[in-house]
Design a protein around this motif. Structure first.
Motif, PDB file in Angstrom:
ATOM      1  N   GLN A  21       0.825  -1.209   0.000  1.00 45.62           N
ATOM      2  CA  GLN A  21       0.000   0.000   0.000  1.00 45.62           C
ATOM      3  C   GLN A  21       0.858   1.257   0.000  1.00 45.62           C
ATOM      4  O   GLN A  21       0.542   2.224  -0.713  1.00 45.62           O
ATOM      5  CB  GLN A  21      -0.933   0.007   1.210  1.00 45.62           C
ATOM      6  N   SER A  22       1.932   1.254   0.785  1.00 50.16           N
ATOM      7  CA  SER A  22       2.813   2.425   0.821  1.00 50.16           C
ATOM      8  C   SER A  22       3.417   2.690  -0.556  1.00 50.16           C
ATOM      9  O   SER A  22       3.440   3.834  -1.032  1.00 50.16           O
ATOM     10  CB  SER A  22       3.931   2.206   1.851  1.00 50.16           C
ATOM     11  N   ARG A  23       3.891   1.637  -1.186  1.00 47.14           N
ATOM     12  CA  ARG A  23       4.473   1.770  -2.531  1.00 47.14           C
ATOM     13  C   ARG A  23       3.421   2.269  -3.522  1.00 47.14           C
ATOM     14  O   ARG A  23       3.681   3.168  -4.333  1.00 47.14           O
ATOM     15  CB  ARG A  23       5.034   0.419  -2.978  1.00 47.14           C
ATOM     16  N   ASN A  24       2.225   1.686  -3.454  1.00 48.46           N
ATOM     17  CA  ASN A  24       1.160   2.077  -4.398  1.00 48.46           C
ATOM     18  C   ASN A  24       0.774   3.544  -4.242  1.00 48.46           C
ATOM     19  O   ASN A  24       0.549   4.253  -5.232  1.00 48.46           O
ATOM     20  CB  ASN A  24      -0.073   1.192  -4.196  1.00 48.46           C
ATOM     21  N   ILE A  25       0.691   4.009  -3.001  1.00 44.73           N
ATOM     22  CA  ILE A  25       0.321   5.408  -2.767  1.00 44.73           C
ATOM     23  C   ILE A  25       1.368   6.349  -3.348  1.00 44.73           C
ATOM     24  O   ILE A  25       1.036   7.375  -3.948  1.00 44.73           O
ATOM     25  CB  ILE A  25       0.115   5.652  -1.259  1.00 44.73           C
ATOM     26  N   PHE A  26       2.640   6.001  -3.213  1.00 43.98           N
ATOM     27  CA  PHE A  26       3.711   6.855  -3.743  1.00 43.98           C
ATOM     28  C   PHE A  26       3.656   6.977  -5.263  1.00 43.98           C
ATOM     29  O   PHE A  26       4.003   8.018  -5.816  1.00 43.98           O
ATOM     30  CB  PHE A  26       5.083   6.326  -3.306  1.00 43.98           C
ATOM     31  N   VAL A  27       3.216   5.918  -5.932  1.00 47.04           N
ATOM     32  CA  VAL A  27       3.187   5.962  -7.409  1.00 47.04           C
ATOM     33  C   VAL A  27       1.792   6.244  -7.956  1.00 47.04           C
ATOM     34  O   VAL A  27       1.575   6.226  -9.165  1.00 47.04           O
ATOM     35  CB  VAL A  27       3.739   4.650  -8.011  1.00 47.04           C
ATOM     36  N   GLY A  28       0.826   6.504  -7.051  1.00 45.76           N
ATOM     37  CA  GLY A  28      -0.509   6.878  -7.496  1.00 45.76           C
ATOM     38  C   GLY A  28      -1.425   5.723  -7.820  1.00 45.76           C
ATOM     39  O   GLY A  28      -2.470   5.911  -8.444  1.00 45.76           O
ATOM     40  N   ASP A  29      -1.072   4.507  -7.389  1.00 46.39           N
ATOM     41  CA  ASP A  29      -1.940   3.353  -7.619  1.00 46.39           C
ATOM     42  C   ASP A  29      -2.913   3.176  -6.448  1.00 46.39           C
ATOM     43  O   ASP A  29      -2.673   3.687  -5.347  1.00 46.39           O
ATOM     44  CB  ASP A  29      -1.100   2.074  -7.769  1.00 46.39           C
ATOM     45  N   PRO A  30      -3.995   2.414  -6.638  1.00 49.37           N
ATOM     46  CA  PRO A  30      -4.951   2.187  -5.550  1.00 49.37           C
ATOM     47  C   PRO A  30      -4.300   1.421  -4.391  1.00 49.37           C
ATOM     48  O   PRO A  30      -3.412   0.596  -4.600  1.00 49.37           O
ATOM     49  CB  PRO A  30      -6.050   1.344  -6.206  1.00 49.37           C
ATOM     50  N   ALA A  31      -4.778   1.705  -3.176  1.00 53.56           N
ATOM     51  CA  ALA A  31      -4.266   1.027  -1.982  1.00 53.56           C
ATOM     52  C   ALA A  31      -5.425   0.301  -1.310  1.00 53.56           C
ATOM     53  O   ALA A  31      -5.875   0.660  -0.223  1.00 53.56           O
ATOM     54  CB  ALA A  31      -3.621   2.029  -1.031  1.00 53.56           C
ATOM     55  N   LYS A  52      -5.903  -7.638   3.890  1.00 50.52           N
ATOM     56  CA  LYS A  52      -5.742  -8.245   5.212  1.00 50.52           C
ATOM     57  C   LYS A  52      -6.473  -7.430   6.280  1.00 50.52           C
ATOM     58  O   LYS A  52      -7.103  -7.985   7.179  1.00 50.52           O
ATOM     59  CB  LYS A  52      -4.252  -8.341   5.556  1.00 50.52           C
ATOM     60  N   PHE A  53      -6.375  -6.102   6.179  1.00 54.19           N
ATOM     61  CA  PHE A  53      -7.001  -5.222   7.173  1.00 54.19           C
ATOM     62  C   PHE A  53      -8.332  -4.698   6.662  1.00 54.19           C
ATOM     63  O   PHE A  53      -8.633  -4.755   5.467  1.00 54.19           O
ATOM     64  CB  PHE A  53      -6.052  -4.077   7.515  1.00 54.19           C
ATOM     65  N   THR A  54      -9.133  -4.149   7.584  1.00 51.54           N
ATOM     66  CA  THR A  54     -10.477  -3.687   7.223  1.00 51.54           C
ATOM     67  C   THR A  54     -10.465  -2.346   6.504  1.00 51.54           C
ATOM     68  O   THR A  54     -11.423  -2.003   5.815  1.00 51.54           O
ATOM     69  CB  THR A  54     -11.348  -3.565   8.482  1.00 51.54           C
ATOM     70  N   LYS A  55      -9.391  -1.569   6.696  1.00 51.68           N
ATOM     71  CA  LYS A  55      -9.241  -0.286   6.018  1.00 51.68           C
ATOM     72  C   LYS A  55      -7.780  -0.126   5.615  1.00 51.68           C
ATOM     73  O   LYS A  55      -6.922  -0.922   6.005  1.00 51.68           O
ATOM     74  CB  LYS A  55      -9.674   0.867   6.926  1.00 51.68           C
ATOM     75  N   GLN A  56      -7.496   0.902   4.854  1.00 51.91           N
ATOM     76  CA  GLN A  56      -6.112   1.191   4.456  1.00 51.91           C
ATOM     77  C   GLN A  56      -5.249   1.344   5.701  1.00 51.91           C
ATOM     78  O   GLN A  56      -5.586   2.083   6.627  1.00 51.91           O
ATOM     79  CB  GLN A  56      -6.076   2.476   3.637  1.00 51.91           C
TER      80      GLN A  56
END
Length: 341
Positions: free
Chosen positions: A175-185, A189-193
């Motif tokens: 998720q951290s990587r995706n947010i940095f490149v503008g992809d969905p997060a 496994k967890f209920t929220k980001q």
């Protein structure tokens, strides 16, 4: 003469850490068997940094007869299947799951806190390891409890994603990587980001609005420390890979100053006091990773209640919260009941 010891769940985060700690502490093992499910059979597991590798065996086909103790890190469902079988064969099970923690015939042990309770292990030949957040809290509470008694504990946890296993760590990274490149997060496994966020929800919800993780902290603290102690917990998942933190507020039966508490904590087994009251004079999760200690910082008096203190507590959840405590239980069991040589 040493012990014949089993590590079950050797491919998971906690199982691997158990092997590391057994090696680091030079546990007196003549023979070690590493077990996992059928899909991992034949793979090799590292025995710490010794250079020694151990071939993984199938837990389904393993015969525990003649083995002294088994450290289980395989989850409740598999434990339900295999722990009675191991225990009946004479191999004492030290279990990291929640399955047996509240069983009255199974000791729930933190060696620095209630070592004597291990003497009841023969009833089931099983010993339970507490929840990771409970373990570090009771280590910090024990010397204060002995000095002043405890009426009530209010705790808010800041729990790392490794408490949810490899899938939790992978999700934070992805998720951290995706947010940095503008992809969905998207959460899986967890209920929220979880990346750049906090989630006030660990385990399932109960009828009273608390979560099962919060319930565990309440009932396990009572069983380990004192059934009369009142506990309320709010357990929160935070975007940290390893290391649980806790903000703990305690109401004592008798007067105790911050200075007295610091002195007691400084001398307590398993505790490292780092409390300089200056910029950086405290411990954060990043700094506790790989360490055996439970760190306490920011000890101060709480003026909102009579005989109140507040402090910050940090520990490596894969170590003291799981693997280290299990190995310490194994050491304690050996000293008190399974002496060799």
């Amino acid at each position: 003469m040493g012990y014949r010891i089993v590590v079950a769940g050797a491919t998971g985060n906690v199982g691997r850490e158990m092997l590391n700690i057994l090696a680091e502490r030079e546990f007196p093992a003549d023979e070690i068997a590493v077990l996992a499910s059928s899909r991992s059979v034949g793979e090799m597991a590292d025995y710490g940094e010794t250079g020694r590798q151990l071939r993984i065996q199938n837990i389904e086909h393993f015969d525990p007869a003649g083995w002294d103790m088994a450290l289980f890190a395989i989850g409740s469902e598999a434990t339900k299947l295999h722990a009675p079988r191991f225990a009946a064969a004479g191999c004492t099970v030290i279990d990291n799951s929640s399955l047996y923690r509240m069983d009255p015939d199974v000791p729930l042990i933190v060696p620095e806190v209630n070592a004597e309770a291990i003497d009841g292990y023969k009833a089931r030949n099983i010993i339970a390891n507490p929840n990771c957040s409970t373990a570090q809290m009771v280590v910090a509470l024990k010397p204060l409890y002995d000095a002043a008694g405890i009426k009530r504990v209010v705790v808010a946890t800041y729990q790392s994603v490794s408490g949810a296993g490899k899938a939790g760590m992978d999700e934070l990274f992805e998720q951290s990587r995706n947010i940095f490149v503008g992809d969905p997060a998207e959460p899986k496994k967890f209920t929220k980001q979880i990346a750049f966020n906090v989630i006030p929800h660990i385990d399932s919800f109960l009828d009273d609005g608390s979560t099962k993780e919060e319930w565990k902290m309440v009932v396990e603290t009572k069983k380990i420390l004192d059934p009369k102690v009142k506990v309320v917990a709010t357990c929160v998942r935070v975007p940290v890979f390893v290391g649980h933190s806790e903000a703990i507020h305690v109401e004592f039966e008798r007067e105790i100053s911050a200075e007295e508490a610091q002195k007691l904590l400084r001398e307590a087994p398993g505790v490292m006091l780092v409390d300089k009251r200056e910029d950086g004079g405290y411990v954060t999760p990043v700094e506790c990773v790989g360490d055996f200690a439970t760190f306490v910082s920011r000890v101060r008096e709480d003026s909102t209640v009579e005989n109140g203190l507040a402090f910050w507590c940090v520990s490596d959840n894969l170590r003291k919260g799981a693997a280290l405590n299990a190995v310490q239980i194994a050491e304690l069991l050996g000293r008190r009941h399974l002496k060799k040589g």
